[in-house]
Design a protein around this motif. Sequence first.
Motif, PDB file in Angstrom:
ATOM      1  N   GLY A 911       0.836  -1.191   0.000  1.00 32.34           N
ATOM      2  CA  GLY A 911       0.000   0.000   0.000  1.00 32.34           C
ATOM      3  C   GLY A 911       0.874   1.246   0.000  1.00 32.34           C
ATOM      4  O   GLY A 911       2.102   1.169   0.128  1.00 32.34           O
ATOM      5  N   LYS A 912       0.245   2.419  -0.164  1.00 31.62           N
ATOM      6  CA  LYS A 912       0.974   3.687  -0.241  1.00 31.62           C
ATOM      7  C   LYS A 912       0.378   4.686   0.732  1.00 31.62           C
ATOM      8  O   LYS A 912      -0.834   4.717   0.954  1.00 31.62           O
ATOM      9  CB  LYS A 912       0.900   4.236  -1.665  1.00 31.62           C
ATOM     10  CG  LYS A 912       1.705   5.516  -1.877  1.00 31.62           C
ATOM     11  CD  LYS A 912       1.779   5.900  -3.354  1.00 31.62           C
ATOM     12  CE  LYS A 912       0.439   6.346  -3.901  1.00 31.62           C
ATOM     13  NZ  LYS A 912       0.548   6.882  -5.282  1.00 31.62           N
ATOM     14  N   MET A 913       1.244   5.522   1.327  1.00 29.15           N
ATOM     15  CA  MET A 913       0.775   6.539   2.269  1.00 29.15           C
ATOM     16  C   MET A 913       1.676   7.768   2.149  1.00 29.15           C
ATOM     17  O   MET A 913       2.745   7.719   1.517  1.00 29.15           O
ATOM     18  CB  MET A 913       0.785   5.998   3.700  1.00 29.15           C
ATOM     19  CG  MET A 913       2.120   5.468   4.165  1.00 29.15           C
ATOM     20  SD  MET A 913       1.997   4.611   5.754  1.00 29.15           S
ATOM     21  CE  MET A 913       3.658   3.966   5.921  1.00 29.15           C
ATOM     22  N   VAL A 914       1.235   8.872   2.758  1.00 29.94           N
ATOM     23  CA  VAL A 914       1.944  10.141   2.619  1.00 29.94           C
ATOM     24  C   VAL A 914       2.129  10.784   3.981  1.00 29.94           C
ATOM     25  O   VAL A 914       1.174  10.887   4.761  1.00 29.94           O
ATOM     26  CB  VAL A 914       1.165  11.117   1.697  1.00 29.94           C
ATOM     27  CG1 VAL A 914       1.878  12.462   1.612  1.00 29.94           C
ATOM     28  CG2 VAL A 914       0.993  10.519   0.315  1.00 29.94           C
ATOM     29  N   ILE A 915       3.384  11.191   4.269  1.00 29.58           N
ATOM     30  CA  ILE A 915       3.645  12.030   5.440  1.00 29.58           C
ATOM     31  C   ILE A 915       3.568  13.478   4.986  1.00 29.58           C
ATOM     32  O   ILE A 915       4.219  13.866   4.005  1.00 29.58           O
ATOM     33  CB  ILE A 915       5.029  11.747   6.049  1.00 29.58           C
ATOM     34  CG1 ILE A 915       5.079  10.328   6.631  1.00 29.58           C
ATOM     35  CG2 ILE A 915       5.353  12.760   7.154  1.00 29.58           C
ATOM     36  CD1 ILE A 915       6.416   9.973   7.254  1.00 29.58           C
ATOM     37  N   LEU A 916       2.770  14.274   5.664  1.00 27.97           N
ATOM     38  CA  LEU A 916       2.603  15.682   5.320  1.00 27.97           C
ATOM     39  C   LEU A 916       2.798  16.503   6.579  1.00 27.97           C
ATOM     40  O   LEU A 916       2.005  16.438   7.505  1.00 27.97           O
ATOM     41  CB  LEU A 916       1.211  15.925   4.727  1.00 27.97           C
ATOM     42  CG  LEU A 916       0.939  17.317   4.164  1.00 27.97           C
ATOM     43  CD1 LEU A 916       1.894  17.620   3.019  1.00 27.97           C
ATOM     44  CD2 LEU A 916      -0.495  17.424   3.691  1.00 27.97           C
TER      45      LEU A 916
END
Length: 917
Positions: A911-916
Motif C-alpha cells: 500500500g501507499k501513504m503520505v507524510i505531510l
Amino acid sequence: PYRFETPHFRLHYAMTGKHAPLPIDDFHPRNGVPDYVDLMADAAEKSYRIQIWEMGFKPIIDDFWEYQNGGDKKQDIYLIKFGSLGLTVGEWYTSGRITPKTSHRPPYYLMNSQIVATSMTGGSKSETNVYIETTMAHELFHGVQMTYNTDASTGAVLMMLESSATWMEQIVYDAGRRVFPIGFNINGLSEQRLKRQYVRDLNGNNLSWSFDSWFADNLVQVQLDNQRVPAIVISAFAERDIVLSADLSVGRDEIQFIKYNGEEAKPKKEKRWILEDSTNQQKYYLLPNGGNKVRVWSELAEELRRNKIILSEDTWVEHENTAETNTFWKIRDQVRKRNYWIKENPEDEQLYFYEDLDGVTDIDPLGEADGWNYFSRQLYEWFSVPDVQIDSKSGIHTYGNMIWIFFMTQYFETDIMRKYLETFSSGTQGDYGEFTQLFNQYGTNLADTFKTFTVWNYFTGDRDDGRHYFNGHRIPTVFIEPTDIHQTYPTNVFIDRYTIPKHFSSRYIQFNPPVGEVIDQFAIKVDALDLAPADLSVMTESTYKEVSRDLGRHSKTGLRGWAAKIIIEKSDGSYDVDEIFLYQKSQAGQLVVDGFGSDIRQLTLVVINMRPQTERVILPYYNTETKKGIHPGEFRYVAGKPPKGRLSKPTARNIILKRSPTTIGQLKSESDNERTSTQKTLDREGVLIEWELEDLSDVHRVAIIRKRYDHQLRQSDTPNFKDDAAVLRASDKNGDGLADDDVNMIGIVRATDNRFIDVTAFQDVNVKSTKFNPNKVFYVYAVVPMDSNGIMGQPSIQVDKVFPKYQPMKHAEMYLAGTRVLQSYPNPFNPEVWIPFELAEPAEVFVDIFDAGGQLIRTVVLGYKERGRYYQPQKAAYWNGHTQEGEPAASGVYFYVLRASSSEKEVVDTGKMVILK
C-alpha cells in the motif's frame, strides 16, 4: 416613563437620564414626542403592515393575559440604552403554548435609545434613522417567528431565524423600488418614437398577450420558419387594434426564457420569431406558449424581459393621470401576483419602471432607506469563507446566511419564507427535515436545491450575469483560495479532514488553460472518502446496519457524502453548468471536456459537502459500542489529460470462489458442484471479469465499474452504459438531482492485472423487499485505465450481461476475503499512522516501510497472529513515523509491505501513504 401609542404598539421611553433618546429633538412633527420615538413608531407600524397584512404572516401573539403586559394587549417597545441595536424577548408562558417540540410566546422589544452613539452610525443622524428603521423591521420579524415557534434549539433553526430577520430588513426598506429608465435608444430607433410606441402599448394593454393559432398542427410554425407571416397572425394583431403594414420580415433566434404557470419556474431555452414592421418601425416577438397558442411580446415587454421582468399572459394595465406626473400605469401580473409601476418623469420626459422584485406590494416613497446598503459586512464575511457550515452560530456569519434566504425567495417565491415558518411551527427535524418538507411543495428536494444555491453564489459581484440574484452585482464575489486556482497540469490536491468544507458548505476550485495551449481532452476527477467499502461483507453485522442506514439516506435524499458541480465558461461568453454525480460507495466521479483553451476558457469546480450535520463517515472497523471508527471526511481532486492506454472489452462469467482453509483463492466453474458441507458454508458466488492489456501508455491502475439492472427485461431494452461518459460517473435518470446508486466502482487493480473477481453482487439491492426477484437482476461491467494521479481514461465496456447467482450475504464474522493489507489511516499523516490488514490463516506478520526511493527504513514486527481482521487502532500495525534509527521520517510518499508468513507460504501485499508536515 413616557408612553406613545400607535394602532399596534405602545412605546415606553424616558426623557431624562441615561436611557433618554439621543437626540431628544422634537421638530417633525412637533407633537411633544421626540422625533426618535416618532420614527421608531412609524417603522414599527410600517413593518407590521408589510409583514402581517401584505406578506400574510400570522398576527403576532398579544400579551393581554400577561401579568405585566405594559398596560394593554398592544406590543410593547422599550427604549433603553444597552449594547445592541435591538433585542426581541419572549414573555413567559402565561399565555404562550408549549408542546414537546414547539413553544409560542408573545414578544416584547428592546430598542437602543441611543443608536447614534454606536460605532456603526459614525454619529450621523441620517445613518441613525436608517438603523432605527431596519432594526425595527428585523426585531418585529423575530416577534413573527415567536408566533410560529419560539424553540430555536438547533443551529439550523437559529441560523434561519437571524438570517431571515436580516433578509426582512430589505423587504420592508427596499429603497422604494427597483428603478430603471425605459424608452432609451435601442436598435437604432429614436427615443421619442419608442416612447410614443410604449405609451400606446401601455394604453392599449398590448404589453404581452397570446392568441390561438392551431399551433399544435405546426401550421403557424412552418410558415414563420419560412419567413412568412401567416394570415392568422395579422388577424390576431388586428383584434388588438394593431395594424401591421405590408413591409413585414420574420427573423428567428433562441432565448433563455422563464415560464411562470404555477408549476414551472426554471429557465429554459426557447425558440422564438421576431416580426419586424419596417414601415411602422416596430418589432414584435412571437414565442410558443404551449398547446395551440403563440405568445406575443411588444418591444416594451422585450425590454422589460432583458431586465428580468417576465410577464405572464394574464397581465393587465391600468392607466391613471396624477398631479405629480403626466402619466402613471399600474401593471398587474395575475399569475405571479406582482404589481409593477411605470411613470413618466416630467423633468426629463422619460418613462421609468419601478419594482423591487420581492413580490410584496409596498408603495413606498422614493429615497427611503435601502436595506441592501447595510449587508456588506455580513455578506463579505460569508462569501470570504463559503466553506463554513451554513448553520454556523459564529457571529456575523450567522447573519450572512441571509444569502440562503435571498436564494430561496428568488429561486422559488417570496412566500416560501412564510411556508417555512408554517413547517417549522410543528417542530424542528433532523437532517434539515423542515427544508425537505418545504421543497417537496415545489416538486424538488433539499440536496438539488442546495447544489443550485452554490452555483448561484458563483455568479455574484463582478461575475453577476443578471440571471441569478437580484442585486447580484451588490453581493461580494465568492472567494477562491489562491492554491485552488490552477493553470499547470496534471494537478493533484488532497484536502484533509481539517480543511474540508464543513457540512452543508462548498469550496470553489478554478482551472485555467495553460497559456497558449489547447488541451483536446481535459479531465476533472473528484474522489472523496468512501461512504462504504465496495464489499460490505468485510464489516460486522452491527457496523453493516449503521452503514446501510447511511447509504439508504443517501439514495433517498442525497444528504450524505459529497457533490460536485462544474461551471463551464466558454470563449463566446456563454456558460453551461454540469455535475459530476459521484459513485455512491466510493464517492468518486470524473468529467471530461473537449477543447479546453479554445471553446472553453475556464472551468470552476464546486465541491459541496452534502451532509446536513457534522460529517460522519463510518469506517469498516467502526465499533457500535465505543463509537470509535468515525471519520469526518476528506477528498481529493485531480485534473489533467486522461491516460492514452487502452484495454480490450471485458468478459464476465459466474464462478465459485473457494473459501475452505486449504483452497483459498481457487476458482471453480459454476458447473462443478461437488462441495463438502463445510465448503458450502465458506464458498462465495462471484463474477470473474477478464480483459486484455492492449496499450499500457500512462496506465498505472485499472478501475472496475459495474452497472446494475433490476427490472423486467424486454426485447427492446439496451442493457448497457449509455456511453463512455456514463461509465466515469454515476447517473441521474429521473432528473431529480440525486445520484442513482446503480453505478459503482467496485475495485481497482494493478495495471498489469487482467482479471478481477466481483463478490459483491446483490449488495446494492434491497433483498428484503417483497419485490426482490434475483432472476431479474443482472450486471454489466466496464474496465477503465487510470494514470498515477487517478485520472480515468477510455472505458472498455462489456458487450454481454451477467446474471449472478444469489447468495445471502455473510458478514465478517463468517469468512474473510483473503490475506491483504488495507489503506492506512489517517492519510496523509503526521507523525502516527495505523495500517489495517486481514489474515485468511494464522501467520507471522511483518510490515516493512520503504521510502519513495525504495530504501527500507523501518520494519514493524507484529509477531504471530490468528486468522481474522485487524482494523482497530489497538489491533492494526502501528508506525510512529520514525526510522529504524529513531529519526523522524521526512515528508513524502512511503510504501508499506505486509508479509504474512505461514508454514506453507508467504503472502505479500502493499500500500501507499503520505507524510505531510
